[in-house]
Design a protein around this motif. Structure first.
Motif, PDB file in Angstrom:
ATOM      1  N   LEU A 273      -1.305  -8.267   1.283  1.00  0.00           N
ATOM      2  CA  LEU A 273      -2.457  -7.646   1.949  1.00  0.00           C
ATOM      3  C   LEU A 273      -2.258  -6.152   2.131  1.00  0.00           C
ATOM      4  CD1 LEU A 273      -3.273 -10.212   4.786  1.00  0.00           C
ATOM      5  CD2 LEU A 273      -4.569  -9.801   2.711  1.00  0.00           C
ATOM      6  N   ARG A 274      -3.361  -5.431   2.157  1.00  0.00           N
ATOM      7  CA  ARG A 274      -3.372  -4.011   2.484  1.00  0.00           C
ATOM      8  C   ARG A 274      -4.008  -3.865   3.861  1.00  0.00           C
ATOM      9  NH1 ARG A 274      -6.242  -3.769  -2.827  1.00  0.00           N
ATOM     10  NH2 ARG A 274      -7.912  -3.982  -1.355  1.00  0.00           N
TER      11      ARG A 274
ATOM     12  N   GLY B 291       0.832  -1.199   0.000  1.00  0.00           N
ATOM     13  CA  GLY B 291       0.000   0.000   0.000  1.00  0.00           C
ATOM     14  C   GLY B 291       0.860   1.240   0.000  1.00  0.00           C
ATOM     15  N   PRO B 292       0.211   2.395  -0.111  1.00  0.00           N
ATOM     16  CA  PRO B 292       0.967   3.658  -0.151  1.00  0.00           C
ATOM     17  C   PRO B 292       1.597   3.964   1.204  1.00  0.00           C
ATOM     18  CG  PRO B 292      -1.392   4.097  -0.046  1.00  0.00           C
ATOM     19  CD  PRO B 292      -1.232   2.620  -0.177  1.00  0.00           C
ATOM     20  N   PRO B 293       2.641   4.824   1.194  1.00  0.00           N
ATOM     21  CA  PRO B 293       3.268   5.199   2.468  1.00  0.00           C
ATOM     22  C   PRO B 293       2.266   5.902   3.375  1.00  0.00           C
ATOM     23  CG  PRO B 293       4.581   5.944   0.602  1.00  0.00           C
ATOM     24  CD  PRO B 293       3.307   5.407   0.052  1.00  0.00           C
ATOM     25  N   PRO B 294       2.404   5.876   4.627  1.00  0.00           N
ATOM     26  CA  PRO B 294       3.458   5.273   5.440  1.00  0.00           C
ATOM     27  C   PRO B 294       3.314   3.744   5.463  1.00  0.00           C
ATOM     28  CG  PRO B 294       1.751   6.122   6.884  1.00  0.00           C
ATOM     29  CD  PRO B 294       1.366   6.488   5.475  1.00  0.00           C
ATOM     30  N   ALA B 295       4.427   3.088   5.715  1.00  0.00           N
ATOM     31  CA  ALA B 295       4.453   1.626   5.723  1.00  0.00           C
ATOM     32  C   ALA B 295       3.646   1.088   6.908  1.00  0.00           C
ATOM     33  CB  ALA B 295       5.890   1.135   5.800  1.00  0.00           C
ATOM     34  N   HIS B 296       2.914   0.027   6.658  1.00  0.00           N
ATOM     35  CA  HIS B 296       2.150  -0.661   7.706  1.00  0.00           C
ATOM     36  C   HIS B 296       2.725  -2.056   7.889  1.00  0.00           C
ATOM     37  CE1 HIS B 296      -1.057   2.330   8.008  1.00  0.00           C
ATOM     38  NE2 HIS B 296      -0.990   2.434   6.683  1.00  0.00           N
TER      39      HIS B 296
ATOM     40  N   LEU C 149     -12.251 -13.101   8.824  1.00  0.00           N
ATOM     41  CA  LEU C 149     -12.803 -14.332   8.265  1.00  0.00           C
ATOM     42  C   LEU C 149     -12.190 -14.630   6.904  1.00  0.00           C
ATOM     43  CD1 LEU C 149     -14.848 -16.609   8.650  1.00  0.00           C
ATOM     44  CD2 LEU C 149     -16.528 -15.173   7.515  1.00  0.00           C
ATOM     45  N   SER C 150     -12.037 -13.598   6.078  1.00  0.00           N
ATOM     46  CA  SER C 150     -11.411 -13.789   4.762  1.00  0.00           C
ATOM     47  C   SER C 150      -9.957 -14.228   4.907  1.00  0.00           C
ATOM     48  CB  SER C 150     -11.475 -12.496   3.956  1.00  0.00           C
ATOM     49  OG  SER C 150     -12.798 -12.121   3.742  1.00  0.00           O
ATOM     50  N   LEU C 151      -9.251 -13.619   5.861  1.00  0.00           N
ATOM     51  CA  LEU C 151      -7.862 -13.986   6.122  1.00  0.00           C
ATOM     52  C   LEU C 151      -7.765 -15.447   6.547  1.00  0.00           C
ATOM     53  CD1 LEU C 151      -4.856 -13.212   6.504  1.00  0.00           C
ATOM     54  CD2 LEU C 151      -5.471 -12.478   8.821  1.00  0.00           C
ATOM     55  N   LYS C 152      -8.636 -15.864   7.435  1.00  0.00           N
ATOM     56  CA  LYS C 152      -8.624 -17.245   7.917  1.00  0.00           C
ATOM     57  C   LYS C 152      -8.924 -18.223   6.781  1.00  0.00           C
ATOM     58  CE  LYS C 152     -10.218 -18.429  12.021  1.00  0.00           C
ATOM     59  NZ  LYS C 152     -11.030 -18.855  13.170  1.00  0.00           N
ATOM     60  N   GLU C 153      -9.901 -17.905   5.948  1.00  0.00           N
ATOM     61  CA  GLU C 153     -10.242 -18.796   4.832  1.00  0.00           C
ATOM     62  C   GLU C 153      -9.093 -18.927   3.840  1.00  0.00           C
ATOM     63  OE1 GLU C 153     -13.818 -17.163   3.224  1.00  0.00           O
ATOM     64  OE2 GLU C 153     -15.083 -18.039   4.805  1.00  0.00           O
TER      65      GLU C 153
END
Length: 167
Positions: free
Chosen positions: A125-126, A83-88, A137-141
């Motif tokens: 991921l963003r 994703g755009p800055p700042p870094a996550h 839930l989407s992450l787990k799937e």
């Protein structure tokens, strides 16, 4: 007249004795016939209901013994999100619920492939992908799908998040 008086007196005595006999006969009937009959019927019903006498011919259903769950802790993940800055950054600790103890051995053999699949997915991921319960839930799937692809057989039944920090 004396003969008539004695006959009347005899009839009165007989009349007085008859009700006494009837009361005694009723008590005897209850005590010696009806009460034991009720006790036997009650005992028979109790034996039937308990299954000792007659009862159902069905066997009791077998109770399946459920094995205790087996968990396997993955190493902590620390990845920078796209994703755009700042870094996550995403810090995540995950436990896997494994089918059985033998599956843990198989999972350890496949661990480099599992970690690679997780790392490449997590880096794409963003921060907004992880928002809310739908994001989790989407992450787990998706992690579950990648786990199955990496191991080529269903070794894991669930993925449990122990810690998720997005910074």
């Amino acid at each position: 007249m004396a003969a008539v008086d004695t006959e009347v007196a005899d009839e009165e005595d007989e009349a007085a004795e008859e009700p006494a006999r009837r009361r005694l006969a009723g008590k005897v009937l209850v005590l010696y016939v009806a009460l034991p009959l009720l006790v036997l019927i009650g005992a028979g019903v109790g034996l039937y209901m308990s299954g000792i006498l007659g009862g159902s011919t069905e066997e009791e259903p077998e109770v399946e013994v459920v094995a205790d769950p087996v968990f396997y802790d993955l190493p902590d993940f620390l990845v920078n999100l796209s994703g755009p800055p700042p870094a996550h950054y995403l810090k995540m600790r995950v436990s896997l619920q494994v089918v059985d103890a033998e599956a843990v051995k198989r999972l350890e053999i496949e661990m480099p492939r599992v970690l690679d699949g997780f790392q490449t997915f997590l880096r794409d991921l963003r921060p907004e992908d992880l928002e809310g319960s739908q994001g989790m839930l989407s992450l787990k799937e998706e992690l579950m799908r990648r786990m199955t692809l990496a191991t080529q057989q269903p070794l894991v039944t669930d993925i449990l998040f122990r810690e998720i920090i997005v910074q």
